[in-house]
Enzyme design. Structure first.
Site, PDB file in Angstrom:
ATOM      1  N   LYS A  51       0.844  -1.207   0.000  1.00 52.42           N
ATOM      2  CA  LYS A  51       0.000   0.000   0.000  1.00 52.42           C
ATOM      3  C   LYS A  51       0.878   1.255   0.000  1.00 52.42           C
ATOM      4  O   LYS A  51       0.613   2.217  -0.727  1.00 52.42           O
ATOM      5  CB  LYS A  51      -0.929  -0.013   1.224  1.00 52.42           C
ATOM      6  N   GLN A  95      -4.593  -1.767   9.533  1.00 56.62           N
ATOM      7  CA  GLN A  95      -4.438  -3.108   8.946  1.00 56.62           C
ATOM      8  C   GLN A  95      -5.004  -4.159   9.907  1.00 56.62           C
ATOM      9  O   GLN A  95      -4.601  -4.248  11.060  1.00 56.62           O
ATOM     10  CB  GLN A  95      -2.949  -3.373   8.654  1.00 56.62           C
ATOM     11  N   ASP A 118     -11.341   2.375   4.228  1.00 54.77           N
ATOM     12  CA  ASP A 118     -11.518   0.923   4.204  1.00 54.77           C
ATOM     13  C   ASP A 118     -13.011   0.574   4.241  1.00 54.77           C
ATOM     14  O   ASP A 118     -13.383  -0.583   4.073  1.00 54.77           O
ATOM     15  CB  ASP A 118     -10.809   0.319   5.425  1.00 54.77           C
TER      16      ASP A 118
END
Ligand code: NDP
Length: 293
Positions: A51, A95, A118
């Site tokens: 990322k 994450q 997200d």
């Protein structure tokens, strides 16, 4: 049989990102993404690394915050609070999974929904359920939907069976595909570990999506002749013939299923390529929304 590869579709998303990015830059705005990594799970570290690399490739502002595995809930909330207040950051991604002692739901709730690229904050999931395009949809399911759209696969009126009901993938993809937008209007069935006679259910699918987490679980007996198969699974299995002694496989037994279907995504090189692309797209959109462009 058509192979639906992720790379060219992800590239199309990046081209859109770059065009949008140039417009923002010309107006004096730089999109910024913060990725928070807690602990030292090697797979999570690898995802965070890719990322970060993609942000750099696109010229975006990127921040990586690494916290040790014994970080407390309060310490992690303080990190999120700081990022929420940081004007240079438009997207925040924590994450997952987090170490067991941390409450993921509480952490996600702490993220400003306008920075939740997200798409897991209840506000964004609610907007997804309401067909409200101002929200952010989770990246992997939006990537799957984008693959279907770009491959010219009709979803309207089709029977879609999704195996897996996680919020991150299965449940969110169900909302997207029953939504009224492009790549939607499908008749969606969500199957899971308690589904009775799974093969009978999946055999009804015009489009079958596997998001299970079990290597090669979906075989030819699960698939209708001519179906489209989207394999979300990423599983590492031992393979003494491979250089690293292991390799990645999906939740679908690719070789056995490919000959039965009209189109299929490979693993690796399929859905996985799309997740980061959609994250970049969400971050750039978060920046546009923030600056009103
Ligand atoms: P979860 O473990 O959260 O969910 C798995 C789902 O599969 C659950 O709903 C579970 O049912 C269901 N399931 C498990 N066993 C069976 C079975 N025997 N029959 C039917 N259903 C079953 O996984 P995720 O959704 O997070 O991930 C799924 C896969 O996708 C994994 O391989 C993961 O690595 C991959 N992934 C890939 C991404 C990408 O970028 N390509 C991103 C995210 C995930 P129940 O709810 O009843 O337990």
């Amino acid at each position: 049989m058509k192979l639906i590869e992720g790379a060219p579709i992800a590239e199309a998303v990046y081209q859109e990102c770059l065009a949008s990015f140039e417009e923002l830059k010309a107006a004096g705005h730089l999109p910024g993404l913060a990725v928070v990594l807690v602990g030292d799970d090697p797979a999570s570290r690898a995802y965070v690394g890719s990322k970060e690399r993609k942000c750099q490739e696109l010229g975006m502002h990127s921040v990586k915050i690494e916290k040790s595995a014994d970080t407390t809930q309060e310490e992690l909330h303080a990190v999120i609070d700081e990022l929420n207040a940081d004007e240079s950051i438009h997207g925040i991604l924590v994450q997952l999974p987090l170490p067991k002692h941390l409450n993921e739901d509480e952490v996600i709730l702490r993220i400003d929904p306008a920075k939740d690229v997200d798409g897991l904050h209840p506000i964004n999931l609610g907007k997804l359920a309401m067909d409200d395009p101002t929200g952010f949809a989770p990246c992997t399911p939006s990537g799957c939907q984008r693959m279907l759209i770009e491959s010219g696969i009709e979803t309207s009126g089709q029977n879609v069976v999704i195996v897996g009901r996680s919020l991150l993938v299965g449940k969110s993809l169900a909302l997207l595909m029953m939504g009224k937008g492009a790549g939607g209007n499908a008749t969606v069935t969500v199957a899971h570990s308690r589904t009775r006679d799974l093969k009978a259910v999946t055999s009804e699918a015009d489009i079958l999506v596997a998001a299970i987490g079990i290597p090669k679980f979906i075989g030819p007996d699960h698939v209708k002749e001519g179906a489209v198969v989207i394999d979300v699974g990423i599983n590492r299995i031992e393979d003494p013939t491979a250089k690293r002694g292991s390799r990645l496989v999906g939740d679908v037994d690719f070789e056995a299923v490919a000959e039965k279907c009209s189109a299929i995504t490979p693993v690796p090189g399929g859905v996985g390529k799309m997740t980061i692309a959609m994250l970049m797209a969400n971050t750039i959109r978060a920046c546009r929304m923030k600056v009103g462009m």
